[in-house]
Motif scaffolding. Structure first.
Motif, short mmCIF file in Angstrom:
data_model
loop_
_atom_site.label_atom_id
_atom_site.label_comp_id
_atom_site.label_asym_id
_atom_site.label_seq_id
_atom_site.Cartn_x
_atom_site.Cartn_y
_atom_site.Cartn_z
N GLY A 258 0.84 -1.18 0.00
CA GLY A 258 0.00 0.00 0.00
C GLY A 258 0.87 1.24 0.00
N ALA A 259 0.45 2.28 -0.74
CA ALA A 259 1.30 3.46 -0.87
C ALA A 259 0.47 4.71 -1.11
CB ALA A 259 2.30 3.28 -2.00
N LEU A 260 1.06 5.83 -0.75
CA LEU A 260 0.55 7.15 -1.13
C LEU A 260 1.38 7.63 -2.30
CD1 LEU A 260 -1.17 9.73 -0.63
CD2 LEU A 260 0.68 10.51 0.87
N GLY A 261 0.72 8.00 -3.39
CA GLY A 261 1.41 8.46 -4.58
C GLY A 261 1.22 9.95 -4.82
N ILE A 262 2.21 10.55 -5.46
CA ILE A 262 2.18 11.98 -5.77
C ILE A 262 2.59 12.16 -7.23
CG2 ILE A 262 3.06 14.27 -5.20
CD1 ILE A 262 3.86 13.14 -2.44
N HIS A 263 1.72 12.79 -8.02
CA HIS A 263 2.07 13.13 -9.40
C HIS A 263 2.96 14.37 -9.38
CE1 HIS A 263 -0.59 10.22 -11.26
NE2 HIS A 263 -1.58 10.62 -10.49
N ILE A 264 4.17 14.23 -9.90
CA ILE A 264 5.11 15.34 -9.97
C ILE A 264 4.87 16.15 -11.24
CG2 ILE A 264 7.53 16.03 -9.87
CD1 ILE A 264 6.49 14.62 -7.36
N THR A 265 4.85 15.47 -12.37
CA THR A 265 4.51 16.07 -13.65
C THR A 265 3.54 15.12 -14.35
OG1 THR A 265 6.28 14.99 -14.91
CG2 THR A 265 6.83 17.06 -13.79
N GLU A 266 3.20 15.45 -15.59
CA GLU A 266 2.28 14.60 -16.35
C GLU A 266 2.84 13.20 -16.56
OE1 GLU A 266 -0.04 14.56 -20.70
OE2 GLU A 266 1.27 16.24 -20.12
N ASN A 267 4.18 13.11 -16.65
CA ASN A 267 4.82 11.82 -16.97
C ASN A 267 5.65 11.26 -15.83
OD1 ASN A 267 3.88 11.76 -19.69
ND2 ASN A 267 5.44 13.28 -20.22
N SER A 268 5.54 11.81 -14.63
CA SER A 268 6.36 11.32 -13.53
C SER A 268 5.58 11.35 -12.22
CB SER A 268 7.65 12.14 -13.39
OG SER A 268 7.35 13.48 -13.06
N SER A 269 5.92 10.42 -11.34
CA SER A 269 5.26 10.36 -10.03
C SER A 269 6.20 9.67 -9.05
CB SER A 269 3.93 9.61 -10.11
OG SER A 269 4.13 8.25 -10.48
N VAL A 270 5.86 9.74 -7.78
CA VAL A 270 6.62 9.07 -6.73
C VAL A 270 5.63 8.41 -5.79
CG1 VAL A 270 6.77 11.15 -5.30
CG2 VAL A 270 8.44 9.31 -4.98
#
Length: 242
Positions: free
Chosen positions: A191-203
């Motif tokens: 399970g994770a919390l995700g963050i969109h950094i740009t349209e083509n990248s996330s963490v």
């Protein structure tokens, strides 16, 4: 919004509950990961992946995993992949009972199906692996190297829930099935919390509960996803300026 809030609280409660169970060792480990999917044509993309796995959060290196593959996009919701992976393991801490260091060359075939139910994004991943393993066997006297070939099937159900345009939750459960000897290989609950950094990248910042037949390992995970579209680059190379 209320439904998303309740689901978030349920998600966090699940993570707390599974992480409280008895692990296979006293320390939390960590996996630091990179994933890339880069379109090179309308139907094809290249998968790249690197994982650095530590037996403890920032020390006692355990495993290096490098993987690549060629994806064929049948349609937006169906992808077939063939690829190769290299895995180097330091088993000093007995992650795998009875073994120390090993090197593995792995060939895999994979099929992904995607669908959406309400706001939930579902992904079903089916994978077959042919594993060519060279391992230092410490159960023999004297120690000796052993080469073996193993086959394995994997199924992963992943669910993603967007919370806002920036934040999302990601959850999966993956079952590993041995195609020789003992049927059950391992099960990974994530399970994770995700963050969109740009349209083509996330963490993604997550927790993995890795269960084997006789042990459970807790792993923090940080994953970086970078998926730029490279079709323009290849098109320019194919049609150089006069």
């Amino acid at each position: 919004m209320m439904r998303k809030t309740l689901l978030t609280l349920l998600f966090l409660g699940l993570i707390v509950q599974v992480s409280a169970q008895q692990p296979g060792e006293d320390e939390f480990g960590a996996w630091y990961m990179y994933f890339g999917t880069n379109k090179v044509s309308e139907r094809f993309s290249v998968h790249t992946e690197a994982q650095f796995r530590f037996y403890e959060t920032t020390s006692n290196f355990n495993q290096l995993l490098l993987r690549t593959g060629l994806n064929y996009h049948i349609n937006p919701n169906a992808i077939a992949t063939a690829g190769y992976g290299f895995i180097s393991t330091d088993g000093t801490f007995f992650e795998v009972p009875g073994e120390r260091n090993s090197r593995e060359h792995r060939i895999f075939q994979q099929f992904i199906l995607k669908n959406k139910v309400w706001e939930f994004l579902f992904e079903h991943r089916y994978r077959l692996e042919q594993r060519f393993i060279n391992v230092l066997d410490i159960t023999s006297d004297p120690e000796q190297e052993v080469n073996r070939t193993e086959h394995r099937g994997r199924y992963r159900l992943q669910v993603t829930l967007p919370l806002t345009d920036t934040f999302f939750l990601n959850f999966y459960d993956e079952l590993f099935i041995n195609l020789q000897d003992d049927l059950f290989g391992q099960n990974r609950l994530y399970g994770a919390l995700g963050i969109h950094i740009t349209e083509n990248s996330s963490v993604q910042f997550g927790y993995l509960r890795n269960q084997f037949a006789n042990a459970v390992f807790d792993r923090w995970q940080i994953g970086i996803f970078f998926n730029p579209d490279l079709r323009g680059v290849f098109k320019k190379k194919a049609n150089p300026a006069p």
